[in-house]
Design an enzyme around this catalytic site. Structure first.
Site, PDB file in Angstrom:
ATOM      1  N   GLY A  46      89.453 101.890  76.943  1.00  0.00           N
ATOM      2  CA  GLY A  46      89.053 100.761  77.994  1.00  0.00           C
ATOM      3  C   GLY A  46      87.636 101.034  78.396  1.00  0.00           C
ATOM      4  O   GLY A  46      86.990 101.830  79.149  1.00  0.00           O
ATOM      5  N   ASN A  61      95.484  98.673  77.962  1.00  0.00           N
ATOM      6  CA  ASN A  61      95.051  97.680  77.411  1.00  0.00           C
ATOM      7  C   ASN A  61      94.344  96.719  78.097  1.00  0.00           C
ATOM      8  O   ASN A  61      93.838  97.087  79.154  1.00  0.00           O
ATOM      9  CB  ASN A  61      96.613  96.809  77.092  1.00  0.00           C
ATOM     10  CG  ASN A  61      96.570  96.053  75.824  1.00  0.00           C
ATOM     11  OD1 ASN A  61      95.558  95.217  75.824  1.00  0.00           O
ATOM     12  ND2 ASN A  61      97.683  95.814  75.045  1.00  0.00           N
ATOM     13  N   THR A  62      94.058  95.558  77.886  1.00  0.00           N
ATOM     14  CA  THR A  62      93.056  94.711  78.541  1.00  0.00           C
ATOM     15  C   THR A  62      93.706  94.241  79.883  1.00  0.00           C
ATOM     16  O   THR A  62      94.809  93.978  80.039  1.00  0.00           O
ATOM     17  CB  THR A  62      92.719  93.402  77.877  1.00  0.00           C
ATOM     18  OG1 THR A  62      94.080  92.758  77.299  1.00  0.00           O
ATOM     19  CG2 THR A  62      92.011  93.754  76.308  1.00  0.00           C
ATOM     20  N   GLY A  95      98.144  95.061  65.685  1.00  0.00           N
ATOM     21  CA  GLY A  95      99.261  95.144  65.949  1.00  0.00           C
ATOM     22  C   GLY A  95     100.166  94.265  64.881  1.00  0.00           C
ATOM     23  O   GLY A  95      99.835  93.413  64.353  1.00  0.00           O
ATOM     24  N   ASN A 141     103.252  98.697  71.495  1.00  0.00           N
ATOM     25  CA  ASN A 141     102.523  97.729  72.257  1.00  0.00           C
ATOM     26  C   ASN A 141     103.852  96.799  73.095  1.00  0.00           C
ATOM     27  O   ASN A 141     104.284  95.917  72.880  1.00  0.00           O
ATOM     28  CB  ASN A 141     101.769  96.772  71.473  1.00  0.00           C
ATOM     29  CG  ASN A 141     100.790  95.685  72.528  1.00  0.00           C
ATOM     30  OD1 ASN A 141     101.061  95.865  73.624  1.00  0.00           O
ATOM     31  ND2 ASN A 141     100.116  94.630  71.869  1.00  0.00           N
ATOM     32  N   CYS A 171     100.622  93.452  75.761  1.00  0.00           N
ATOM     33  CA  CYS A 171      99.742  92.407  75.193  1.00  0.00           C
ATOM     34  C   CYS A 171      99.882  91.150  76.229  1.00  0.00           C
ATOM     35  O   CYS A 171     100.873  90.362  76.513  1.00  0.00           O
ATOM     36  CB  CYS A 171     100.017  91.825  73.960  1.00  0.00           C
ATOM     37  SG  CYS A 171      98.671  90.559  73.431  1.00  0.00           S
ATOM     38  N   GLY A 174      95.912  86.543  70.433  1.00  0.00           N
ATOM     39  CA  GLY A 174      97.621  86.188  70.244  1.00  0.00           C
ATOM     40  C   GLY A 174      98.274  86.868  69.270  1.00  0.00           C
ATOM     41  O   GLY A 174      99.025  86.385  68.505  1.00  0.00           O
ATOM     42  N   LYS A 224     101.813 101.928  74.488  1.00  0.00           N
ATOM     43  CA  LYS A 224     100.784 101.649  75.074  1.00  0.00           C
ATOM     44  C   LYS A 224     100.970 100.805  76.382  1.00  0.00           C
ATOM     45  O   LYS A 224     101.883  99.760  76.276  1.00  0.00           O
ATOM     46  CB  LYS A 224      99.685 100.562  74.313  1.00  0.00           C
ATOM     47  CG  LYS A 224      98.528 100.187  74.488  1.00  0.00           C
ATOM     48  CD  LYS A 224      97.796  99.720  73.193  1.00  0.00           C
ATOM     49  CE  LYS A 224      96.133  99.453  73.442  1.00  0.00           C
ATOM     50  NZ  LYS A 224      95.442  98.723  72.547  1.00  0.00           N
ATOM     51  N   ALA A 266      92.014  85.968  73.395  1.00  0.00           N
ATOM     52  CA  ALA A 266      93.329  85.526  73.400  1.00  0.00           C
ATOM     53  C   ALA A 266      93.725  85.400  72.110  1.00  0.00           C
ATOM     54  O   ALA A 266      93.950  84.219  71.557  1.00  0.00           O
ATOM     55  CB  ALA A 266      93.432  84.272  74.307  1.00  0.00           C
TER      56      ALA A 266
END
Lengths: 271, 304
Positions: B244, B193-194, B47, B128, B131, B73, B166, B71
């Protein structure tokens, strides 16, 4: 191309309590490994443990056409526990050698190794290579552990180092106290330009060493850092440490790619 | 048998439906030693933001049951350095290049999209809005249908490139967000995404991650991802890119059969850096073994 390969365990045994020496038959490319480099290891198939685990290389040797990688590790969690249960013939996926190893100038005449616990693994490999590549160089190892029963890797160090000095936290063998305390006693021996110090061990120990070496010229000492990793090849950004770039403000740097070996004066250990 | 593997996303043809997911494949060059990058359908880069970001302090990752939490970030080099230092290599690889972008405001997103649209070598933009690991931006846009639509519309008008949005799974109904970004002009959506998660060290009684919470990925999330892809395929008419927990060709095929036009391989790249090409080969073999001559004849053929 250096793709992940399937490797078989040649042998595995417990040396001192909770510490295992695993020997893996590896591709010939591993012969190029430099002390301080590491490999990513995963149990073949299955998702538990899920991620590969990084291990520094303890030694590489050849027998006939075969190349063997030695991994010396301490059981600290789920991954290392699973590895410790494997026996001869078990299959592993391995990737490596990875990362940046130690730099030893050819002009180096005296090397001090400062090892805390299982931090001995990459330093033992370094001692071995110093003996082979720059003969005549004096290699002194300072080996620290909690107690005499936990002095991992001592037998080999005694064979390949000029001198081994021991410290234990409980005083059960050698100097009573920390390994950096022991080194402090001998600091006068490492004042010259042709000496280098290399270290690996728990963070508080490395922080103590950094403090002890304050004022020394940059490049005097290199340390190998440990971090959790997912990929080992610089993609996941999971393993960063805060590293100063030549006197400038620190940035998040990948331990797997730009490290795991860094000049100690550049590492920001934090609180 | 010669199988046609090409798929179309927003007017861009991918040579096969396998992409590498953002944040798991660096800027491509990290994997050059491990696989033939030119074989990938597309690479989605880490990203990108307007300015470089150093990300969260470590520890940033922890393994969990059949997966991992991260994480990071959104640590990244920033869009300018990406264009100067990373894009020249990506122009040479022969795969579609997808630039994943994020920002803290609509203006940020617009500036990054605009800069990338003028840089030769980027084929698609993935926005994105999902996040979970940054305070501002990211998920705030992704969990509100109105804001998600607003960002999409702004990026679409700033960018001459097709746009994939996303989506985050951390919402009550992902199809609402999908419909909103479709109405705002998105050319495709990618999901999931997560999933936001957490893990605790019971000896020290501290979170395993310095950020406290992180994004869960890996095979643990695959059934959730597949369900959300299936729901979204039924809710929108633009292409859906499924991701995923895809670990192998069989996982990828599930998403394609559910209706995903393409798939992204993420965490699996960490486990085996050449897995993406194994997945491409596996999909091709599956089609060939069953006498299916074109991947598009498999997509969305779930029998209910």
């Amino acid at each position: 191309m250096k793709p992940e390969t399937c490797a078989k365990i040649f042998s595995q045994r417990e040396t001192v309590k909770g510490h295992f020496l695993m020997i893996v038959k590896a591709p010939v490319s591993f012969r190029e490994a430099i002390p301080g480099q590491f490999i990513m290891v995963r149990l073949e198939g299955g998702n538990s443990p899920f991620l590969s685990r990084p291990f520094s290389i303890y030694s590489i040797y050849s027998r006939g056409d075969d190349t063997f990688v030695e991994i010396f590790y301490k059981v600290v969690g789920k991954g290392t526990d699973a590895f410790s249960r494997l026996r001869e013939g078990a299959s592993l996926d391995i990737l490596g050698p990875l990362g940046r190893g130690f730099d030893v100038p050819a002009s180096c005449r005296k090397v001090a190794l400062v090892a805390g616990g299982i931090g001995v693994a990459p330093l033992s490999f370094l001692a071995q290579r110093c003996g082979e590549d720059i003969p005549g160089t004096e290699v002194i190892c300072y080996l620290g552990a909690g107690s005499s029963e936990a002095l991992a890797g001592l037998d080999r160090l005694e064979k390949i180092c000029s001198t081994v000095e021991i410290s234990t936290d409980d005083g059960s063998r050698g100097y009573h106290g920390s390994v950096t305390g022991l080194l402090k006693r001998d600091m006068d021996l490492y004042a010259d330009d042709d000496t280098r110090i290399y270290s690996c061990g728990p963070r508080p120990m490395l922080r103590g060493l950094q403090e002890l070496l304050k004022g020394r010229p940059p490049g005097t000492c290199q340390v190998s850092l440990e971090e959790r990793m997912a990929c080992g090849i610089g993609a996941c950004l999971g393993c960063v440490a805060r590293i100063r770039s030549d006197g400038e403000k620190g940035g998040m740097v990948r331990v797997c790619k730009e490290g795991p070996v860094f000049d100690i004066d550049r590492v920001e250990f934090g609180e | 048998m010669n199988v046609k593997m090409g798929v179309d996303i927003g007017g861009v043809t991918l040579k096969n439906p396998v992409m590498t997911a953002s944040g798991t494949f660096g800027y491509g060059e990290e994997y050059a030693d491990y696989l033939d990058i030119g074989r990938l359908g597309a690479i989605v880069v880490k990203g990108l933001s307007l300015s470089p970001r150093e990300g969260n302090p470590p520890p940033r990752i922890i393994e969990t049951a059949s997966g991992m939490l991260n994480a990071v970030g959104l640590q990244n080099v920033g869009v300018e350095e990406f264009i100067d230092k990373k894009l020249p290599y990506l122009r040479t690889i022969g795969s579609v290049v997808v630039a994943n972008i994020f920002g803290e405001s609509v203006e940020d997103y617009v500036k990054v999209a605009d800069t990338l649209s003028n840089a030769k070598g980027v084929d698609l933009i993935e926005v994105n809005i999902s996040c979970p690991n940054v305070r501002k931006g990211g998920i705030a846009f992704g969990s509100d249908p109105v804001l998600a639509g607003e960002v999409t519309r702004a990026v679409k008008s700033a960018s001459g490139l097709p746009v994939i949005v996303k989506l985050t799974p951390n919402v009550t109904d992902i199809t609402k967000i999908a419909r909103s970004v479709e109405a705002a002009g998105a050319d495709a959506v990618s999901l999931i995404n997560t999933l936001t998660g957490m893990s605790i060290d019971i000896e020290k009684r501290i979170p395993h991650l310095k950020n406290i919470t992180g994004g869960l990925s890996g095979p643990a999330i695959k059934p959730v991802a597949l369900r959300m892809v299936w729901e979204t395929v039924n809710a929108v008419s633009i292409p859906v890119v499924g991701l995923g927990g895809i670990m192998n060709a069989s996982d990828a095929l599930e998403f394609l059969i559910a209706g995903a036009r393409a798939v992204q391989v993420g965490t699996a790249n960490f486990i085996n850096p050449s897995i993406a090409v194994d997945i491409i080969d596996g999909i091709e073999n599956y089609l060939s073994d069953r006498g299916i001559g074109d991947i598009n004849d498999l997509i969305g053929t779930l029998r209910i």
